[in-house]
Design a protein around this motif. Structure first.
Motif, PDB file in Angstrom:
ATOM      1  N   ARG A 122       0.829  -1.207   0.000  1.00  0.00           N
ATOM      2  CA  ARG A 122       0.000   0.000   0.000  1.00  0.00           C
ATOM      3  C   ARG A 122       0.863   1.256   0.000  1.00  0.00           C
ATOM      4  N   LEU A 123       2.061   1.131   0.512  1.00  0.00           N
ATOM      5  CA  LEU A 123       2.993   2.260   0.538  1.00  0.00           C
ATOM      6  C   LEU A 123       3.233   2.807  -0.863  1.00  0.00           C
ATOM      7  N   ILE A 124       3.191   1.930  -1.858  1.00  0.00           N
ATOM      8  CA  ILE A 124       3.390   2.343  -3.252  1.00  0.00           C
ATOM      9  C   ILE A 124       2.047   2.530  -3.952  1.00  0.00           C
ATOM     10  N   GLN A 125       1.135   1.586  -3.765  1.00  0.00           N
ATOM     11  CA  GLN A 125      -0.074   1.518  -4.570  1.00  0.00           C
ATOM     12  C   GLN A 125      -1.183   2.466  -4.139  1.00  0.00           C
ATOM     13  N   ALA A 205      17.474   3.698  -0.028  1.00  0.00           N
ATOM     14  CA  ALA A 205      16.487   2.880  -0.734  1.00  0.00           C
ATOM     15  C   ALA A 205      16.951   2.573  -2.148  1.00  0.00           C
ATOM     16  N   ALA A 206      17.586   3.544  -2.806  1.00  0.00           N
ATOM     17  CA  ALA A 206      18.103   3.326  -4.162  1.00  0.00           C
ATOM     18  C   ALA A 206      19.176   2.242  -4.159  1.00  0.00           C
ATOM     19  N   GLU A 207      20.031   2.266  -3.139  1.00  0.00           N
ATOM     20  CA  GLU A 207      21.102   1.257  -3.047  1.00  0.00           C
ATOM     21  C   GLU A 207      20.520  -0.133  -2.777  1.00  0.00           C
ATOM     22  N   ALA A 208      19.545  -0.226  -1.863  1.00  0.00           N
ATOM     23  CA  ALA A 208      18.917  -1.511  -1.562  1.00  0.00           C
ATOM     24  C   ALA A 208      18.184  -2.058  -2.781  1.00  0.00           C
ATOM     25  N   HIS A 209      17.530  -1.186  -3.510  1.00  0.00           N
ATOM     26  CA  HIS A 209      16.793  -1.597  -4.713  1.00  0.00           C
ATOM     27  C   HIS A 209      17.742  -2.104  -5.785  1.00  0.00           C
ATOM     28  N   ALA A 210      18.865  -1.424  -5.954  1.00  0.00           N
ATOM     29  CA  ALA A 210      19.864  -1.876  -6.922  1.00  0.00           C
ATOM     30  C   ALA A 210      20.409  -3.246  -6.533  1.00  0.00           C
ATOM     31  N   TYR A 211      20.567  -3.487  -5.221  1.00  0.00           N
ATOM     32  CA  TYR A 211      21.048  -4.782  -4.733  1.00  0.00           C
ATOM     33  C   TYR A 211      20.040  -5.891  -5.044  1.00  0.00           C
ATOM     34  N   LEU A 212      18.767  -5.642  -4.762  1.00  0.00           N
ATOM     35  CA  LEU A 212      17.741  -6.661  -4.967  1.00  0.00           C
ATOM     36  C   LEU A 212      17.487  -6.950  -6.440  1.00  0.00           C
ATOM     37  N   THR A 213      17.700  -5.963  -7.300  1.00  0.00           N
ATOM     38  CA  THR A 213      17.420  -6.133  -8.738  1.00  0.00           C
ATOM     39  C   THR A 213      18.698  -6.333  -9.555  1.00  0.00           C
ATOM     40  N   ASP A 214      19.826  -6.533  -8.871  1.00  0.00           N
ATOM     41  CA  ASP A 214      21.114  -6.682  -9.565  1.00  0.00           C
ATOM     42  C   ASP A 214      21.404  -5.497 -10.486  1.00  0.00           C
ATOM     43  N   GLY A 215      21.000  -4.301 -10.034  1.00  0.00           N
ATOM     44  CA  GLY A 215      21.269  -3.100 -10.812  1.00  0.00           C
ATOM     45  C   GLY A 215      20.376  -2.931 -12.028  1.00  0.00           C
ATOM     46  N   GLY A 216      19.340  -3.747 -12.149  1.00  0.00           N
ATOM     47  CA  GLY A 216      18.486  -3.694 -13.334  1.00  0.00           C
ATOM     48  C   GLY A 216      17.485  -2.556 -13.332  1.00  0.00           C
ATOM     49  N   GLU A 217      17.224  -1.981 -12.144  1.00  0.00           N
ATOM     50  CA  GLU A 217      16.258  -0.888 -12.050  1.00  0.00           C
ATOM     51  C   GLU A 217      16.788   0.193 -11.115  1.00  0.00           C
ATOM     52  N   VAL A 218      16.306   1.420 -11.333  1.00  0.00           N
ATOM     53  CA  VAL A 218      16.720   2.556 -10.505  1.00  0.00           C
ATOM     54  C   VAL A 218      15.495   3.089  -9.768  1.00  0.00           C
ATOM     55  N   LEU A 219      15.579   3.124  -8.451  1.00  0.00           N
ATOM     56  CA  LEU A 219      14.504   3.642  -7.611  1.00  0.00           C
ATOM     57  C   LEU A 219      14.854   5.054  -7.157  1.00  0.00           C
ATOM     58  N   LEU A 287       9.940  -3.153  -0.353  1.00  0.00           N
ATOM     59  CA  LEU A 287      10.929  -3.835   0.474  1.00  0.00           C
ATOM     60  C   LEU A 287      12.223  -3.026   0.552  1.00  0.00           C
ATOM     61  N   SER A 288      12.607  -2.398  -0.544  1.00  0.00           N
ATOM     62  CA  SER A 288      13.813  -1.565  -0.551  1.00  0.00           C
ATOM     63  C   SER A 288      13.675  -0.391   0.403  1.00  0.00           C
ATOM     64  N   ILE A 289      12.489   0.199   0.455  1.00  0.00           N
ATOM     65  CA  ILE A 289      12.238   1.309   1.372  1.00  0.00           C
ATOM     66  C   ILE A 289      12.369   0.836   2.816  1.00  0.00           C
ATOM     67  N   LYS A 290      11.865  -0.364   3.098  1.00  0.00           N
ATOM     68  CA  LYS A 290      11.963  -0.897   4.460  1.00  0.00           C
ATOM     69  C   LYS A 290      13.406  -1.235   4.828  1.00  0.00           C
ATOM     70  N   LEU A 291      14.172  -1.757   3.882  1.00  0.00           N
ATOM     71  CA  LEU A 291      15.588  -2.025   4.135  1.00  0.00           C
ATOM     72  C   LEU A 291      16.339  -0.723   4.401  1.00  0.00           C
ATOM     73  N   ALA A 292      15.960   0.326   3.683  1.00  0.00           N
ATOM     74  CA  ALA A 292      16.558   1.648   3.919  1.00  0.00           C
ATOM     75  C   ALA A 292      16.183   2.160   5.304  1.00  0.00           C
ATOM     76  N   GLU A 293      14.950   1.906   5.709  1.00  0.00           N
ATOM     77  CA  GLU A 293      14.488   2.324   7.036  1.00  0.00           C
ATOM     78  C   GLU A 293      15.340   1.676   8.124  1.00  0.00           C
ATOM     79  N   VAL A 294      15.679   0.407   7.928  1.00  0.00           N
ATOM     80  CA  VAL A 294      16.545  -0.303   8.881  1.00  0.00           C
ATOM     81  C   VAL A 294      17.884   0.428   9.040  1.00  0.00           C
ATOM     82  N   GLU A 295      18.473   0.827   7.909  1.00  0.00           N
ATOM     83  CA  GLU A 295      19.778   1.495   7.946  1.00  0.00           C
ATOM     84  C   GLU A 295      19.688   2.881   8.585  1.00  0.00           C
ATOM     85  N   ILE A 296      18.564   3.564   8.396  1.00  0.00           N
ATOM     86  CA  ILE A 296      18.387   4.875   9.023  1.00  0.00           C
ATOM     87  C   ILE A 296      18.352   4.729  10.543  1.00  0.00           C
TER      88      ILE A 296
END
Length: 361
Positions: A122-125, A205-219, A287-296
């Protein structure tokens, strides 16, 4: 931050249970509707004072009972802490190390937790309310001044909106500046803290997203409205904005500008994720946003929060499941699933089987 033990009494479908957690990955597994998520919910409730699943505390009480009690023994950088909550039909009572908590703000900052479940899509949608809710819960855990300012802002906003419905326009025009002076003071703190948080969140979040997508997408995450400057500068800017829109707000009957109307822009590969992201892209972005939240939390508080992953693995393909498990190395994670896969989680994982609201040892 590590939770050592959790006790549940009359909470959801638990009658009286004690659960011991390890420092690393804890896997709560069972068939559906046995109580895994209820356990994860109890941990988050003790950390934040709110449930990620319901709005009314009385829904947490086991059917047929008059109260529920939950408590956790934890250990952080400042030593041991015991936090408990008793929930009744008419209210709740929190204690920290035996001391009764009288203010909602004092619940926060004792235990830190980040919660992710399929509902977090829901955070996105969904609409801006969901993204503001995410900011409010996360920033409040890290900043009691934010929590206090947000509550006071909402109370003054309610008063201002009631005034705008008054048909005596002389009274309305004479009184609005009085309410606005208070409103903008609290609004400036809310807006400043949110902007500060998003500035930290975006690159992580951008770094976590790049990790999960193997750099295939940019958040890319950015505030819909830029709030730059000091709190004093923001306070003046918000006051001017309200003052210049009296006629509009009176016509509408509510306050149409301010932090309660703000949103976050979320883009994947330059495209609005809220409108165009697929289900898989949405899940990965959230999920990337939540992983970023952990690091914050680690950056601001000096220690990692408890990371709760509720029923996430069934929604991810195997490569991303493995990446997620790797990413949680070094922090206490509570993960719920239907199967404790040895090939994925490893032999050293603390596996806890739940059946009918009880731990099967």
């Amino acid at each position: 931050m590590r939770i050592k033990n959790l006790k549940l009494k009359n909470f959801r479908n638990y009658e009286n249970e004690s659960i011991t957690f390890g420092d690393g990955l804890n896997v709560l597994f069972s068939k559906n509707a046995q109580g895994k998520t209820n356990c994860a919910e109890a941990v988050f409730y003790l950390c934040t004072g709110v449930s990620p699943r319901c709005l009314r505390d009385k829904q947490l009480i086991k059917h047929g009972e008059e109260f529920a009690e939950i408590s956790a023994e934890a250990e952080g950088r400042y030593g041991k802490i015991i936090i408990s909550a008793k929930i009744t039909e008419n209210g709740r009572e929190f204690t920290v190390n035996g001391n009764k908590i009288t203010r909602g703000a004092d619940i926060l900052g004792n235990l830190f937790s980040v919660f992710f479940s399929p509902q977090e899509l829901r955070l996105i949608q969904d609409g801006p309310d969901e993204r503001r809710r995410f900011l409010n819960v996360s920033v409040s855990q890290l900043s009691r001044p934010y929590y206090t300012a947000l509550n006071r802002y909402n109370k003054v906003l309610e008063q201002r909106n009631n005034l705008l419905k008054n048909r005596d326009l002389d009274v309305v025009y004479d009184t609005l500046p009085v309410w606005d002076a208070q409103l903008c003071k609290y609004a400036a703190t809310v807006a400043y803290k949110r902007a500060e948080y998003i500035e930290m969140l975006s690159p992580l979040a951008a770094e976590a997203h790049a990790y999960l997508t193997d750099g295939g997408e940019v958040l890319k995450i950015s505030p819909e409205k830029k709030y730059k400057g000091t709190e004093a500068e923001l306070e003046k800017r918000l006051f001017d904005e309200l003052s210049n829109n009296y006629d509009r707000d009176i016509r509408l009957g509510y306050t149409a500008s301010g932090p309660h109307r703000d949103d976050i822009d979320i883009e994947i590969n330059g495209v609005d994720a809220k409108a165009y992201a697929s289900q898989g892209q949405t899940r990965t972005a959230a999920l990337s946003i939540k992983l970023a939240e952990v690091e914050i939390f680690k950056k601001v508080s000096g220690e990692y929060p408890v990371f709760i992953l509720d029923d996430v693995m069934s929604e991810l393909d195997l490569p991303r499941r493995k990446k997620l498990v790797e990413r949680t190395s070094g922090l206490q994670t509570i993960l719920t699933c239907t199967h404790a896969e040895r090939v994925l989680y490893g032999k050293e994982t603390n596996k806890i089987r739940i059946e009918g609201g009880a731990v099967k040892r």
